[in-house]
Structure formats: C-alpha cells, structure tokens
Design a protein around this motif. Structure first.
Motif, PDB file in Angstrom:
ATOM      1  N   VAL A  46       0.828  -1.283  -0.193  1.00  0.00           N
ATOM      2  CA  VAL A  46       0.175  -0.071   0.036  1.00  0.00           C
ATOM      3  C   VAL A  46       0.965   1.171   0.292  1.00  0.00           C
ATOM      4  O   VAL A  46       0.528   2.351  -0.870  1.00  0.00           O
ATOM      5  N   VAL A  47       1.765   1.353   0.944  1.00  0.00           N
ATOM      6  CA  VAL A  47       2.771   2.318   0.714  1.00  0.00           C
ATOM      7  C   VAL A  47       3.422   2.565  -0.614  1.00  0.00           C
ATOM      8  O   VAL A  47       3.468   3.655  -0.936  1.00  0.00           O
ATOM      9  N   HIS A  48       4.104   1.685  -1.369  1.00  0.00           N
ATOM     10  CA  HIS A  48       4.478   1.910  -2.646  1.00  0.00           C
ATOM     11  C   HIS A  48       3.199   2.461  -3.537  1.00  0.00           C
ATOM     12  O   HIS A  48       3.593   3.315  -4.515  1.00  0.00           O
ATOM     13  N   PHE A  49       2.206   1.699  -3.468  1.00  0.00           N
ATOM     14  CA  PHE A  49       1.001   2.481  -4.204  1.00  0.00           C
ATOM     15  C   PHE A  49       0.918   3.846  -4.118  1.00  0.00           C
ATOM     16  O   PHE A  49       0.679   4.527  -4.900  1.00  0.00           O
ATOM     17  N   ILE A  50       0.894   4.198  -2.668  1.00  0.00           N
ATOM     18  CA  ILE A  50       0.626   5.809  -2.307  1.00  0.00           C
ATOM     19  C   ILE A  50       1.797   6.724  -2.978  1.00  0.00           C
ATOM     20  O   ILE A  50       1.464   7.731  -3.560  1.00  0.00           O
ATOM     21  N   LEU A  51       3.065   6.097  -2.943  1.00  0.00           N
ATOM     22  CA  LEU A  51       4.299   6.870  -3.274  1.00  0.00           C
ATOM     23  C   LEU A  51       4.088   6.918  -4.755  1.00  0.00           C
ATOM     24  O   LEU A  51       4.354   8.109  -5.436  1.00  0.00           O
ATOM     25  N   ASN A  52       3.732   5.828  -5.444  1.00  0.00           N
ATOM     26  CA  ASN A  52       3.375   5.997  -6.867  1.00  0.00           C
ATOM     27  C   ASN A  52       2.405   6.986  -7.276  1.00  0.00           C
ATOM     28  O   ASN A  52       2.576   7.819  -8.305  1.00  0.00           O
ATOM     29  N   LEU A  53       1.228   6.917  -6.714  1.00  0.00           N
ATOM     30  CA  LEU A  53       0.233   7.763  -7.049  1.00  0.00           C
ATOM     31  C   LEU A  53       0.701   9.242  -6.791  1.00  0.00           C
ATOM     32  O   LEU A  53       0.069  10.096  -7.506  1.00  0.00           O
ATOM     33  N   THR A  54       1.382   9.661  -5.743  1.00  0.00           N
ATOM     34  CA  THR A  54       1.972  11.004  -5.594  1.00  0.00           C
ATOM     35  C   THR A  54       2.805  11.381  -6.527  1.00  0.00           C
ATOM     36  O   THR A  54       3.303  12.539  -6.708  1.00  0.00           O
ATOM     37  N   GLY A  55       3.483  10.445  -7.132  1.00  0.00           N
ATOM     38  CA  GLY A  55       4.563  10.710  -8.269  1.00  0.00           C
ATOM     39  C   GLY A  55       6.030  10.874  -7.643  1.00  0.00           C
ATOM     40  O   GLY A  55       6.876  11.073  -8.473  1.00  0.00           O
ATOM     41  N   TYR A  56       6.265  10.226  -6.695  1.00  0.00           N
ATOM     42  CA  TYR A  56       7.508  10.081  -5.903  1.00  0.00           C
ATOM     43  C   TYR A  56       8.092   8.712  -6.198  1.00  0.00           C
ATOM     44  O   TYR A  56       8.048   7.818  -5.495  1.00  0.00           O
ATOM     45  N   THR A  57       8.671   8.848  -7.434  1.00  0.00           N
ATOM     46  CA  THR A  57       9.139   7.538  -8.164  1.00  0.00           C
ATOM     47  C   THR A  57      10.407   7.609  -8.577  1.00  0.00           C
ATOM     48  O   THR A  57      11.241   8.641  -8.995  1.00  0.00           O
ATOM     49  N   PRO A  58      11.267   6.451  -8.468  1.00  0.00           N
ATOM     50  CA  PRO A  58      12.813   6.543  -8.636  1.00  0.00           C
ATOM     51  C   PRO A  58      13.345   6.711 -10.252  1.00  0.00           C
ATOM     52  O   PRO A  58      14.494   6.980 -10.249  1.00  0.00           O
ATOM     53  N   ASP A  59      12.288   7.071 -10.950  1.00  0.00           N
ATOM     54  CA  ASP A  59      12.690   7.535 -12.168  1.00  0.00           C
ATOM     55  C   ASP A  59      12.776   9.008 -12.310  1.00  0.00           C
ATOM     56  O   ASP A  59      13.304   9.690 -13.358  1.00  0.00           O
ATOM     57  N   LYS A  60      12.584   9.762 -11.303  1.00  0.00           N
ATOM     58  CA  LYS A  60      12.994  11.237 -11.208  1.00  0.00           C
ATOM     59  C   LYS A  60      13.944  11.518 -10.238  1.00  0.00           C
ATOM     60  O   LYS A  60      14.493  10.754  -9.629  1.00  0.00           O
ATOM     61  N   PRO A  61      14.686  12.830 -10.515  1.00  0.00           N
ATOM     62  CA  PRO A  61      15.336  13.037  -9.788  1.00  0.00           C
ATOM     63  C   PRO A  61      15.101  13.567  -8.220  1.00  0.00           C
ATOM     64  O   PRO A  61      15.103  14.831  -7.865  1.00  0.00           O
ATOM     65  N   LEU A  62      14.936  12.623  -7.507  1.00  0.00           N
ATOM     66  CA  LEU A  62      14.206  12.956  -6.161  1.00  0.00           C
ATOM     67  C   LEU A  62      15.217  13.594  -5.093  1.00  0.00           C
ATOM     68  O   LEU A  62      14.463  14.276  -4.490  1.00  0.00           O
ATOM     69  N   ALA A 248      -5.026  -3.296   4.541  1.00  0.00           N
ATOM     70  CA  ALA A 248      -4.299  -2.297   4.067  1.00  0.00           C
ATOM     71  C   ALA A 248      -3.402  -2.205   5.120  1.00  0.00           C
ATOM     72  O   ALA A 248      -2.293  -1.743   5.144  1.00  0.00           O
ATOM     73  N   PHE A 249      -3.559  -2.598   6.451  1.00  0.00           N
ATOM     74  CA  PHE A 249      -2.848  -2.383   7.658  1.00  0.00           C
ATOM     75  C   PHE A 249      -2.192  -3.815   7.869  1.00  0.00           C
ATOM     76  O   PHE A 249      -2.838  -4.821   7.772  1.00  0.00           O
ATOM     77  N   HIS A 250      -1.330  -4.003   9.160  1.00  0.00           N
ATOM     78  CA  HIS A 250      -0.900  -5.197   9.645  1.00  0.00           C
ATOM     79  C   HIS A 250      -1.547  -5.851  10.620  1.00  0.00           C
ATOM     80  O   HIS A 250      -1.545  -6.728  10.932  1.00  0.00           O
ATOM     81  N   SER A 251      -2.583  -4.890  11.009  1.00  0.00           N
ATOM     82  CA  SER A 251      -3.685  -5.230  11.962  1.00  0.00           C
ATOM     83  C   SER A 251      -5.005  -4.560  11.614  1.00  0.00           C
ATOM     84  O   SER A 251      -5.039  -3.721  10.812  1.00  0.00           O
ATOM     85  N   GLU A 252      -6.021  -5.428  12.088  1.00  0.00           N
ATOM     86  CA  GLU A 252      -7.528  -5.161  11.887  1.00  0.00           C
ATOM     87  C   GLU A 252      -7.579  -3.486  12.585  1.00  0.00           C
ATOM     88  O   GLU A 252      -7.197  -3.200  13.775  1.00  0.00           O
ATOM     89  N   VAL A 253      -8.314  -2.764  11.988  1.00  0.00           N
ATOM     90  CA  VAL A 253      -8.680  -1.501  12.293  1.00  0.00           C
ATOM     91  C   VAL A 253     -10.225  -1.150  12.315  1.00  0.00           C
ATOM     92  O   VAL A 253     -10.819  -1.726  11.621  1.00  0.00           O
ATOM     93  N   VAL A 254     -10.775  -0.437  13.496  1.00  0.00           N
ATOM     94  CA  VAL A 254     -12.016   0.014  13.413  1.00  0.00           C
ATOM     95  C   VAL A 254     -12.477   1.022  12.654  1.00  0.00           C
ATOM     96  O   VAL A 254     -13.425   1.216  11.880  1.00  0.00           O
TER      97      VAL A 254
END
Length: 577
Positions: A46-62, A248-254
């Motif tokens: 999920v973290v990688h998915f969010i980073l990709n959606l924001t555009g923080y990807t390794p193909d850019k000069p981060l 989405a998380f490592h434990s159940e959430v309410v």
C-alpha cells in the motif's frame, strides 16, 4: 535533540524540539503506548502504491525535491522513501551533501523514533555512505517531536504518510487546547488526524502532492466541514481509493480507511476506485488505470468532475455513485425537510441515565417533573410499544431549571444523587446548575405527534408516534405543522430517506447507516401545499389502506421519477404503516 540548522539556498531554518512548549504533556505523549498515540502500521504494498500515485518515483531526480513524513512511526513510509531516494541518487552519483534537504520526517514517540533512526542509519551505511555522513543525513532528516507544534519552515513537494488516529479524549487537556488554538480544522469532535491533514496540506509547494491513508469520516461528517472548505478553496482531490474491508494495515482497524491524493492546484477531475485487492500486482494494475488516459477509466476506476464545494460532504462511496445524479436532480428541484415546514431534532441525553431514567411509576418525583420516555427498543416492530419508562425533567417549559422550593420530592431526589450528578462534565460547565440534563427537555415535544428514527440502521426505520412520549437521545425525531406525518412517513419509507442518507451518511461496520440530523436535513421533499390535490388524495388513500404499491406510484408522480430513477430508490422494505 537540539535545534538543527538546515540550509536551502540562501535560507536557513530550525526544527525546535516541541518539549520546550507544553513540555510535560508532550513528554507524556512521547512515552505513550501504541493505542494512546494512534499507531497503525501500513502494509508495504500500500505504501508503494501511495508513493507511486503522488509521483514520488525513482525515475525522477528525487534529490531535487523535498518530502515530508509527519508521523513516521516504525518507518512504514519513511524506509521506502529513503530506498527510492538512494536508488536515484546512486544512479546519478549524488553525495550525502546533495541529499541533506530531501527528507524531513517527524515522530513523537521516543522509543520508536530511535528504533527507526537506527534502521535509516543502516540503510545509508549499506548504500555506501560513511558512518559520519550517514549520521549527518539521519540527524538532519529525522526529528523527535510533535508535528503539530514543531517549527517547520519552508514547503514540500511531497507529503506522505498515515497520520495518528487519536480521539480527543485521549489527548491531554493543555495540549488539546493548544492544538485548537493553532488549527481551525480541529472542530467539534474531530480526531487528531484532522489537524495533521490541515498542517501537512499547508506545507505543500504550489503543485505539490499530498498522499495519506487515513479514516474517511471527515469527508462527510460535520467535524470535517472546515477541512473540506479549506481543500475546496485551494486544492484538488486527484485520487480517492476506498480501502474499507481491505488488509491495508498489519492489524485490523475499526476506522474506515481511504487513500487520498491531493494536489495544491486548481480543482480538476477526480478518479475513484473502491476496495482493491491488496497485492503488488493488483495495486500496480490499479495505479496504471488511475493514472492512464481518460478513455480507460472504466471497470474499477471512475472519473468525475470536482466534488469539493465549500464545506459540503463529498459523495464518494461506492453505493452513492449510481444514485448521485438522482440526488443532485432532487436537490435542484425540491426543498429540504426544514424548508418544507418540518423540524428535525434528537432526543434527550441526560449524562446520567441511571439517575434520570427508570420505570415511570417508580420515579419518586412530582408528576409534573417526569415524562414518559420512548427508546429504540419501544419501536423495533415499526409501531410504538411503550415499556413504561420515564425521564425526570429538570426544566420548566420556558427552559429555566425547576426551583427546588416548588418541588420538594424532586429536590430530595436530586440531592440524593448530588455527588454523581455534580461529577458530570456538563454539571461542571453549568454555573451551579448541577442537576440539569445535558440537553434541555421541552415538555411540549412529548405532546406533539412525531416521526421517530433510530440512529443506526441498515435502512430507514421510521415510526409514527402520535404524541405523549419524549424521545431518548438515540432517537431522532421529525415534526411538522404542514405535512401530515403519516403521509410524510410513507414518502420517506418508500426509499426517499434511504436515498439521501445512503449518499451522505458515513457507514458503520456491517453496512449500517447513521440516520443523524445532519443527514436527515438533506432529504428533499416538496412543500405539502405545492403537492397537486390529486396526488395528495392518492397518497392519503394509499396510506389509509396500507397499499405499498400505491404509495410507490404516488412517490413516482410526486418526484417525477423515471423507471431508471425508481430503481435507485431501492428500498429494502416499504412498510408504510
């Protein structure tokens, strides 16, 4: 950890440790347990998915960008961010000096901070940096403090993370007061993630991207209205992914989580997906669908125009989408319940039910000081079956508190429970009026006919109470001096109430809806005096004969519904009497 002077171009800024302000309370939160500090751990996919959606990807000069993680915890977001930065830096031969201003990450909990700091140091050393350079980078990037209090000059190209989900009652009083002073969005019963959203959004550069996974309650609830207004005034919601029911998380959430990607830019189109499979392959496909050409927006992804309109709720739920056009049409053509001469309210909250509520005959006060009470259990079968409970009424009709000298039995009863009643929060705020209920009781409401609606139900459950009972706080009520209530109940139960509440309500576990006043007030109906006489007679006859088919026919004519629109009402049941 002392102040850190960081250079960016010709400007310098400092991160001041929050313990210099409200030190004792911040220190207490630094050692809080996971529940107290709202720690929820996000799955790596999920973290990688969010980073990709924001555009923080390794193909850019981060290294040329600035990224903020406002509550990094165990590094669920921070570690992948560092990994991506190191990949692009190595590819272009960048030194530690080039990376100094690339990341800012804050964590309040001291033990977690040091654990993640060690992990970041290891990553840097393994990437080839000397221990000295790695230490400078880690100490520059990471801060042990309170994001809502720390001084963080400058702006960011990216803000990502999973903010803490902490209820107000878990926050020390002095700290909460300071948060309220600083953040306009900490409104009503808003949880801590709301000011996290406010501050992190304000720290974005123009055109910067903000990607959070957190509860979606603020998108519809009353407490989210200032935040929605802020976003409507200067931001654009780009992507919304409903994560309810997914791992989405490592434990159940309410909580009811959702991913939002918001850009500091003029409002544009929004793309929506619901409850994706949480796997690397599935989320990669969804990423390409969300970010691809508009003509490919079908199946799991839908596209719509800007939904941010002042503080109005955002209608993004999966079951709201098919009926959205009908809701919008009815909103443009018909009045709200209150504009049509109806009043919406909630029953009494006493703050001490065991004192104020009991069998009517056993409440040892004057008859004028008690009222028959109706509760949810009295209307379960669709009719009123009063179980004999009553509520003590400390108010006169004009809203003043009853004088002990006039009601000796009432006075003796209240005095016998004084210790418990005076300990209530509402009593401490009431300038000596310690025997009041939280809500004012207006005896005339008991005498009026009213529609009663339980707060939490799978679909509309509306019961006509002809008068004589006062509603408890888990019941909402509708009264009207214009609409005949039996006919109004029939219209609402024929699917109209469910249509609007499904669109605007936050969902509970099990799919139940909240039939709260804020949602009931959004229901649209015509004024009774504007209903054609033929439809009035037809509707009244259908109610009198309990003819559900005839009721639906009348509703169809009343709202000029097409056959397709009738399908959107989809009432689970239409019990009109």
């Amino acid at each position: 950890m002392g102040p850190l002077a960081i250079q960016r171009g010709s400007s310098a800024f400092e991160l001041f440790p929050a313990e210099t302000f409200l030190g004792v309370e911040v220190e207490r939160m630094k050692s809080a347990n996971a529940e107290e500090r709202g720690a929820i751990f996000t799955r790596r996919e999920v973290v990688h998915f969010i980073l990709n959606l924001t555009g923080y990807t390794p193909d850019k000069p981060l290294w040329q960008f600035r990224l903020l993680e406002p509550s990094f915890g165990s590094g669920d977001f921070l570690i992948p961010v560092v990994e991506r930065l190191l990949i692009t830096a190595a590819r272009h031969g960048k030194s530690s000096r080039d990376l100094l201003d690339s990341i800012r990450a804050i964590e309040l909990h001291r033990e977690t901070f040091h654990s993640t700091l060690s992990e970041v140091l290891s990553l840097l050393v393994n990437a080839g940096f000397s221990l000295s350079d790695a230490s400078v980078l880690a100490d520059t990037w990471l801060c042990n403090g309170d994001f809502l209090l720390e001084s963080i000059p400058g702006s960011f190209d990216f803000v990502v993370g999973n903010p803490p989900y902490v209820r107000q009652e878990m926050i020390p009083a002095g700290l909460l007061a300071e948060y309220r002073r600083r953040y306009a969005t900490l409104y009503d019963r808003a949880d801590l993630y709301i000011p996290f959203l406010e501050r992190s959004l304000k720290l974005l550069w123009t055109n910067g991207y903000h990607g959070f996974i957190c509860s979606d309650r603020w998108m519809k609830n009353r407490y989210g209205s200032p935040l929605r207004r802020m976003i409507a005034d200067g931001y654009s919601l780009k992507y919304y992914v409903d994560m309810f029911g997914t791992p989405a998380f490592h434990s159940e959430v309410v909580a009811y989580p959702a991913i939002t990607v918001i850009q500091r830019a003029p409002a544009g189109n929004l793309r929506i997906a619901h409850r994706p499979e949480v796997s690397t392959e599935s989320l990669a496909r969804l990423y390409h669908q969300l970010t691809g050409a508009s003509e490919n927006c079908n199946g799991p992804v839908t596209e719509m125009s800007c939904i941010a309109d002042g503080e109005s709720p955002w209608l993004l739920a999966a079951d709201a989408q098919p009926s959205l056009s009908l809701v919008r049409r009815l909103e443009s053509e018909f009045a709200t319940l209150e504009e049509a001469g109806c009043a919406v309210g909630i029953g009494v909250a006493t703050g001490a039910d065991k004192v104020f509520i009991g069998p009517m005959k056993e409440l040892d006060v004057e008859d004028s000081r008690k009222l028959p009470l109706v509760m949810t259990r009295d209307i379960l079968d669709g009719t009123v079956n009063w179980r004999g409970l009553g509520v003590i009424n400390p108010f006169e009709e004009d809203g003043t508190l009853a004088d002990f000298s006039r009601y000796p039995r009432f006075a003796a009863f209240m005095e016998s429970h004084a210790v418990k009643l005076k300990a209530r929060h509402c009593a401490k705020r009431a300038n000596g009026n310690w025997y009041r209920t939280i809500d004012r009781i207006t005896p005339s409401l008991a005498r009026r006919a009213k529609l009663l609606i339980p707060d939490i139900k799978g679909d509309a459950h509306i019961v006509l109470e002809e008068g004589g009972l006062y509603p408890h706080h888990n019941l909402y009520h509708i009264t009207s001096g214009e609409w005949p209530l039996a006919e109004l109940r029939a219209v609402l139960m024929a699917g109209i109430a469910g249509l609007f509440v499904r669109a605007y309500s936050t969902k509970m576990h099990g799919g139940c809806l909240r039939f709260q006043a804020q949602y009931l007030r959004r229901i649209r109906i015509p004024s009774w005096n504007k209903v054609p006489e033929k439809i009035r007679r037809q509707l009244s006859a259908a109610v009198a004969s309990d003819d559900k088919s005839a009721v639906l026919t009348s509703v169809c004519q009343l709202y000029r519904l097409t056959p397709e629109e009738m399908q959107q009402l989809a009432p689970k049941e239409c019990s009109c009497l």
